[in-house]
Design a protein around this motif. Structure first.
Motif, short mmCIF file in Angstrom:
data_model
loop_
_atom_site.label_atom_id
_atom_site.label_comp_id
_atom_site.label_asym_id
_atom_site.label_seq_id
_atom_site.Cartn_x
_atom_site.Cartn_y
_atom_site.Cartn_z
N ASP A 31 0.83 -1.21 0.00
CA ASP A 31 0.00 0.00 0.00
C ASP A 31 0.86 1.26 0.00
OD1 ASP A 31 -2.31 -1.51 -0.02
OD2 ASP A 31 -2.58 -1.41 2.16
N ASP A 32 1.96 1.23 0.77
CA ASP A 32 2.88 2.38 0.79
C ASP A 32 3.46 2.63 -0.59
OD1 ASP A 32 2.46 2.67 3.50
OD2 ASP A 32 4.35 1.71 4.09
N LEU A 33 3.82 1.56 -1.29
CA LEU A 33 4.40 1.72 -2.63
C LEU A 33 3.36 2.25 -3.61
CD1 LEU A 33 6.94 1.41 -4.31
CD2 LEU A 33 6.21 -0.92 -4.85
N ARG A 34 2.14 1.77 -3.53
CA ARG A 34 1.08 2.31 -4.40
C ARG A 34 0.88 3.80 -4.14
NH1 ARG A 34 -2.20 -2.85 -3.35
NH2 ARG A 34 -1.76 -4.06 -5.22
N MET A 35 0.88 4.17 -2.86
CA MET A 35 0.71 5.59 -2.51
C MET A 35 1.90 6.42 -2.99
SD MET A 35 -2.14 6.18 -1.14
CE MET A 35 -2.19 7.47 0.05
N ALA A 36 3.10 5.85 -2.92
CA ALA A 36 4.29 6.57 -3.35
C ALA A 36 4.24 6.89 -4.83
CB ALA A 36 5.55 5.76 -3.02
#
Length: 137
Positions: free
Chosen positions: A96-101
Protein backbone atom coordinates in the motif's frame (compact mmCIF):
# COMPACT_ATOMS: atom_id res chain seq x y z
CA UNK A 1 10.17 -3.14 -17.23
CA UNK A 2 13.98 -3.19 -17.11
CA UNK A 3 16.47 -2.99 -14.26
CA UNK A 4 18.94 -0.21 -13.55
CA UNK A 5 22.45 -1.65 -13.31
CA UNK A 6 24.96 1.17 -13.84
CA UNK A 7 26.09 3.53 -11.12
CA UNK A 8 25.65 6.58 -13.36
CA UNK A 9 21.95 5.77 -13.75
CA UNK A 10 21.51 5.44 -9.98
CA UNK A 11 23.25 8.78 -9.44
CA UNK A 12 21.06 10.47 -12.04
CA UNK A 13 17.89 9.21 -10.35
CA UNK A 14 19.21 10.30 -6.95
CA UNK A 15 18.98 13.92 -8.12
CA UNK A 16 15.29 13.51 -9.01
CA UNK A 17 12.12 13.51 -6.96
CA UNK A 18 11.69 11.53 -3.72
CA UNK A 19 8.83 10.02 -1.78
CA UNK A 20 9.56 8.75 1.74
CA UNK A 21 8.05 5.75 3.47
CA UNK A 22 9.00 3.93 6.71
CA UNK A 23 10.28 0.94 4.72
CA UNK A 24 11.80 2.61 1.65
CA UNK A 25 12.48 5.81 -0.27
CA UNK A 26 11.23 5.98 -3.85
CA UNK A 27 13.37 8.13 -6.15
CA UNK A 28 12.23 8.93 -9.67
CA UNK A 29 13.46 10.77 -12.73
CA UNK A 30 11.87 11.29 -16.15
CA UNK A 31 13.92 10.31 -19.20
CA UNK A 32 13.94 11.96 -22.61
CA UNK A 33 14.20 8.75 -24.61
CA UNK A 34 11.31 6.45 -25.43
CA UNK A 35 12.68 3.49 -23.51
CA UNK A 36 10.83 1.29 -21.04
CA UNK A 37 10.38 1.93 -17.33
CA UNK A 38 13.56 1.02 -15.48
CA UNK A 39 13.81 0.29 -11.76
CA UNK A 40 16.76 -0.22 -9.44
CA UNK A 41 17.13 -1.41 -5.87
CA UNK A 42 19.70 -0.42 -3.29
CA UNK A 43 20.21 -1.03 0.41
CA UNK A 44 23.08 0.58 2.32
CA UNK A 45 25.32 -1.14 4.84
CA UNK A 46 23.83 0.82 7.72
CA UNK A 47 20.74 -1.40 7.40
CA UNK A 48 22.56 -4.50 8.62
CA UNK A 49 24.74 -7.33 7.46
CA UNK A 50 24.58 -8.92 4.01
CA UNK A 51 21.74 -11.39 4.75
CA UNK A 52 19.58 -8.61 6.20
CA UNK A 53 20.27 -6.33 3.22
CA UNK A 54 19.48 -9.15 0.80
CA UNK A 55 16.22 -9.85 2.61
CA UNK A 56 15.25 -6.17 2.30
CA UNK A 57 16.18 -6.19 -1.39
CA UNK A 58 14.14 -9.36 -2.04
CA UNK A 59 11.10 -7.84 -0.34
CA UNK A 60 11.41 -4.69 -2.45
CA UNK A 61 11.70 -6.72 -5.66
CA UNK A 62 8.61 -8.72 -4.74
CA UNK A 63 6.69 -5.48 -4.07
CA UNK A 64 7.47 -4.26 -7.57
CA UNK A 65 6.47 -7.61 -9.10
CA UNK A 66 3.07 -7.44 -7.41
CA UNK A 67 2.49 -3.81 -8.35
CA UNK A 68 0.64 -3.10 -11.56
CA UNK A 69 2.92 -1.30 -14.04
CA UNK A 70 0.07 1.04 -14.97
CA UNK A 71 0.71 3.01 -11.77
CA UNK A 72 4.26 3.83 -12.94
CA UNK A 73 4.83 6.66 -15.37
CA UNK A 74 6.25 5.67 -18.77
CA UNK A 75 9.79 6.78 -19.72
CA UNK A 76 10.85 7.09 -16.08
CA UNK A 77 13.65 5.61 -13.99
CA UNK A 78 12.90 4.59 -10.40
CA UNK A 79 15.14 3.57 -7.52
CA UNK A 80 13.85 1.96 -4.33
CA UNK A 81 16.23 2.63 -1.44
CA UNK A 82 15.54 0.08 1.28
CA UNK A 83 15.33 1.00 4.94
CA UNK A 84 15.64 -1.27 7.96
CA UNK A 85 11.90 -0.88 8.59
CA UNK A 86 11.30 -3.08 5.54
CA UNK A 87 12.18 -6.16 7.60
CA UNK A 88 9.59 -5.58 10.31
CA UNK A 89 6.82 -3.91 8.31
CA UNK A 90 3.86 -5.98 7.13
CA UNK A 91 4.13 -6.85 3.44
CA UNK A 92 0.57 -5.74 2.61
CA UNK A 93 1.22 -2.41 4.30
CA UNK A 94 4.43 -1.98 2.31
CA UNK A 95 2.53 -2.70 -0.90
CA UNK A 96 0.00 0.00 0.00
CA UNK A 97 2.88 2.38 0.79
CA UNK A 98 4.40 1.72 -2.63
CA UNK A 99 1.08 2.31 -4.40
CA UNK A 100 0.71 5.59 -2.51
CA UNK A 101 4.29 6.57 -3.35
CA UNK A 102 3.57 6.23 -7.06
CA UNK A 103 0.38 8.31 -6.81
CA UNK A 104 1.69 10.94 -4.39
CA UNK A 105 3.20 14.05 -5.94
CA UNK A 106 6.92 13.66 -5.46
CA UNK A 107 9.03 16.12 -3.56
CA UNK A 108 11.82 17.51 -5.68
CA UNK A 109 15.13 17.92 -3.94
CA UNK A 110 17.63 20.48 -5.04
CA UNK A 111 21.22 19.59 -4.34
CA UNK A 112 23.47 22.34 -3.08
CA UNK A 113 27.24 22.22 -2.73
CA UNK A 114 29.06 18.91 -2.71
CA UNK A 115 28.98 18.67 1.09
CA UNK A 116 25.17 18.93 1.18
CA UNK A 117 25.15 22.23 3.07
CA UNK A 118 23.92 25.56 1.86
CA UNK A 119 26.53 28.31 1.57
CA UNK A 120 27.03 30.48 4.63
CA UNK A 121 25.76 33.99 4.28
CA UNK A 122 26.16 35.25 7.86
CA UNK A 123 29.86 36.17 7.58
CA UNK A 124 29.35 39.93 7.50
CA UNK A 125 30.58 40.71 11.02
CA UNK A 126 34.12 40.64 12.36
CA UNK A 127 35.62 37.28 13.12
CA UNK A 128 36.56 36.45 16.70
CA UNK A 129 40.24 36.45 17.58
CA UNK A 130 41.97 33.07 17.84
CA UNK A 131 42.04 31.58 21.33
CA UNK A 132 45.84 31.75 21.62
CA UNK A 133 45.98 35.53 21.09
CA UNK A 134 43.37 36.39 23.73
CA UNK A 135 44.74 37.90 26.90
CA UNK A 136 43.42 36.71 30.28
CA UNK A 137 41.70 39.39 32.26
Amino acid sequence: MDRLRQRADFLAVANGARVNSPAFVLQSRPRDDGGPIRIGFTVTKKNGNAPARNRIRRRLRELVKRLDPVSMQPHHDYVLVGRSGALSRDFATMLDDLRMAFTKPARHTAKGPANGRSPRTDRTGPRPAPAASRKPE
